[in-house]
Design an enzyme around this catalytic site. Sequence first.
Site, mmCIF file in Angstrom:
data_model
loop_
_atom_site.group_PDB
_atom_site.id
_atom_site.type_symbol
_atom_site.label_atom_id
_atom_site.label_comp_id
_atom_site.label_asym_id
_atom_site.label_seq_id
_atom_site.Cartn_x
_atom_site.Cartn_y
_atom_site.Cartn_z
ATOM 1 N N LYS A 1 0.842 -1.202 0.000
ATOM 2 C CA LYS A 1 0.000 0.000 0.000
ATOM 3 C C LYS A 1 0.876 1.251 0.000
ATOM 4 O O LYS A 1 2.058 1.182 0.353
ATOM 5 C CB LYS A 1 -0.911 -0.019 1.219
ATOM 6 C CG LYS A 1 -0.141 -0.023 2.537
ATOM 7 C CD LYS A 1 -1.024 -0.355 3.719
ATOM 8 C CE LYS A 1 -0.222 -0.307 5.010
ATOM 9 N NZ LYS A 1 -0.927 -0.932 6.123
ATOM 10 N N MET B 1 10.556 25.329 -1.107
ATOM 11 C CA MET B 1 9.724 24.289 -1.712
ATOM 12 C C MET B 1 10.579 23.258 -2.459
ATOM 13 O O MET B 1 10.368 22.052 -2.346
ATOM 14 C CB MET B 1 8.721 24.933 -2.675
ATOM 15 C CG MET B 1 7.699 23.951 -3.209
ATOM 16 S SD MET B 1 6.613 24.681 -4.431
ATOM 17 C CE MET B 1 5.677 25.818 -3.441
ATOM 18 N N ARG C 1 -10.781 0.446 14.343
ATOM 19 C CA ARG C 1 -10.708 0.995 12.997
ATOM 20 C C ARG C 1 -11.751 0.214 12.221
ATOM 21 O O ARG C 1 -12.771 -0.132 12.782
ATOM 22 C CB ARG C 1 -9.272 0.801 12.468
ATOM 23 C CG ARG C 1 -8.808 1.868 11.538
ATOM 24 C CD ARG C 1 -7.301 1.809 11.282
ATOM 25 N NE ARG C 1 -6.860 0.602 10.567
ATOM 26 C CZ ARG C 1 -5.621 0.416 10.129
ATOM 27 N NH1 ARG C 1 -4.705 1.340 10.327
ATOM 28 N NH2 ARG C 1 -5.285 -0.679 9.503
ATOM 29 N N TYR D 1 14.392 32.450 2.859
ATOM 30 C CA TYR D 1 13.163 33.210 3.114
ATOM 31 C C TYR D 1 13.109 33.735 4.534
ATOM 32 O O TYR D 1 13.596 33.096 5.477
ATOM 33 C CB TYR D 1 11.943 32.305 2.910
ATOM 34 C CG TYR D 1 11.609 32.076 1.465
ATOM 35 C CD1 TYR D 1 11.294 33.157 0.626
ATOM 36 C CD2 TYR D 1 11.583 30.795 0.937
ATOM 37 C CE1 TYR D 1 10.967 32.932 -0.706
ATOM 38 C CE2 TYR D 1 11.254 30.572 -0.381
ATOM 39 C CZ TYR D 1 10.945 31.642 -1.204
ATOM 40 O OH TYR D 1 10.634 31.427 -2.507
HETATM 41 C C1 LIG Z 1 -0.305 -1.660 7.046
HETATM 42 C C2 LIG Z 1 -0.886 -2.869 7.592
HETATM 43 C C3 LIG Z 1 -0.069 -3.950 7.994
HETATM 44 C C4 LIG Z 1 1.449 -3.901 8.018
HETATM 45 O O1 LIG Z 1 1.895 -3.288 9.184
HETATM 46 P P1 LIG Z 1 3.449 -3.095 9.497
HETATM 47 O O2 LIG Z 1 3.480 -2.552 10.862
HETATM 48 O O3 LIG Z 1 3.968 -2.139 8.481
HETATM 49 O O4 LIG Z 1 4.072 -4.437 9.366
HETATM 50 C C5 LIG Z 1 -0.706 -5.124 8.375
HETATM 51 N N1 LIG Z 1 -2.043 -5.217 8.390
HETATM 52 C C6 LIG Z 1 -2.850 -4.185 8.047
HETATM 53 C C7 LIG Z 1 -4.329 -4.366 8.107
HETATM 54 C C8 LIG Z 1 -2.319 -2.972 7.655
HETATM 55 O O5 LIG Z 1 -3.101 -1.959 7.314
#
Ligand SMILES: *Cc1c(COP(=O)(O)O)cnc(C)c1O
Length: 556
Positions: A224, A500, A323, A451
Amino acid sequence: MHYSDKFFILEIPFSDRASVLNVTTCVGALIALKLNPEDFVNEFKNLQAIALRLEIKTGINNCILINDFYNSDVNSLQIALNHLHQQSRSHKKTVVLSDIEHSGQTNEHLYQEIAKLLSHYEIQQLIGIGKNISQHEKLFTQEKLFFDSTADFIKDLHSKNHQFINSTILLKGARSFEFEKISALLQQKSHDTVLEINLNHLTNNINYYRGLLKSKTQIMCMVKAMGYGSGSSEIAQTLQHLGINYLAVAYADEGVELRNDNVILPVMVMSPEPDSLEDIINYNLEPEIYSFKLLELFNHQLDKSGVMDPYPIHLKIDTGMKRLGFEEHDIEKLGDELLKSPLAHVKSVFSHLAGTDNPDLDEFTNEQIKLFEIACAKLESKLGYSFLKHICNSGGVSRFKNAHYDMVRLGIGMYGVGVNKGEQNKLQNVGSLKTRISQIKTVYKGQTVGYNRNGKIKKDTTIAIIPIGYADGFKRELGNGNFSVSINNVLCKTVGNVCMDMCMIDITGINCKEGDEVIVFENFEQIKSMSETLHTIPYEVLTGISSRVKRVYLQE
Ligand SMILES: *Cc1c(COP(=O)(O)O)cnc(C)c1O
């Protein structure tokens, strides 16, 4: 394997053809030596991937370059072709190949063998460079061009007689042919600021985590958010090659991108939006189902898309993270709903742990694990079939070995960030953020830098301007001396506000010149130091490097 009236299962941690052939040869030899298969079949899964000396770069016109200038013989050509095959996505496959010297075979034989390899790997275009390969041009069946020397080919490139577009190009030449000159021409003129991704280190980290798992436990890798900033398709191709079982992305479009780049591993989508359910089915992606509403929508979409066979879904159970996910009191009804619409087939049930990296939270973590087991047992008896169970993220893999179940979900760890010091020593850093000095100047006592005139100069100072700014993910909080980058292993503090697109650093007394390399981070300590300055965690540093920064992939 079927041998002497018995069946054996032999598992290897690779999927590429060359490795399968090597293993087959090896088994043949062991049997010829009269070893008992029972004694060796289980050993093969412990094999580890070895490093190649290949370098992958982004080329012009959406090309990918694979450079291998180290040696040139038929074996290394085959390995490189296999790599080209893996990385080529839907691209045209082109090979630029020099004469092969000192092969020990007649040229006729040698180039016949090469022609066979090129057609086996479905190479669509060959550029042959050198007098010997040119003499055998008739042997090659693909689109082809021949040149006597690298200089002739470069002349042709400059004249733009033909162009490389959407191709994956393997540059494979003997040292004396100086193919690095071709590479320099075909390489995208990138910014001086790059995030260098070391795929060998990624492989090392995967091997480390594999070593913690039982051989049956599968691995789902989290790609992701552009692979935690490292790039999604490039990382996914490597993971596919390493025999990883599953990938996971946050959104459907990330999964669609992987499919378009020829990634065939199963992909779980963790936040499937209602508008993306059609794409999820069209691209053979597998949704995480976290609510009754989403289950209903997805069942509806399965109908609408005319799906006839059971379709894999993944159920998310909330065991305390608060969550996404079904709650404990939803399980009964969830079972009923699933039985009503059996087209959605539960491939896995999973939950997410809130604090695997923090020993102070172990009691809570164990509580989550217990709730998860209860929910799974209930669902399993209700559904009447079993499914994969998984709950561990990277920290969980290291610290909760009792909860690996059928699969683990590996994220930050494979990118090189461990859960504690001991583990950190076994992991290798994957992403290195580097830039180059654009300009050097002297500023005098009383003058100011940047700046708002924030960089007040108290004594004569030499500064370097480097082309990285907050739009690249080099955050403003790093300015005014709060962070140091390194040049020739010497730390240099920032001066004044970060702009930037660039910032200024103090290089007084340091031996360096314009064009020299500047390291923002290349190891865990530097990533950690940046994340502490920013009051955040390494996850946010890695995912915060903006997409403007070119990713360059190394595989040695
Ligand atoms: C991102 C994520 C992981 C991985 O977590 P890490 O701490 O990066 O190993 C595992 N399960 C879910 C549902 C996640 O969203």
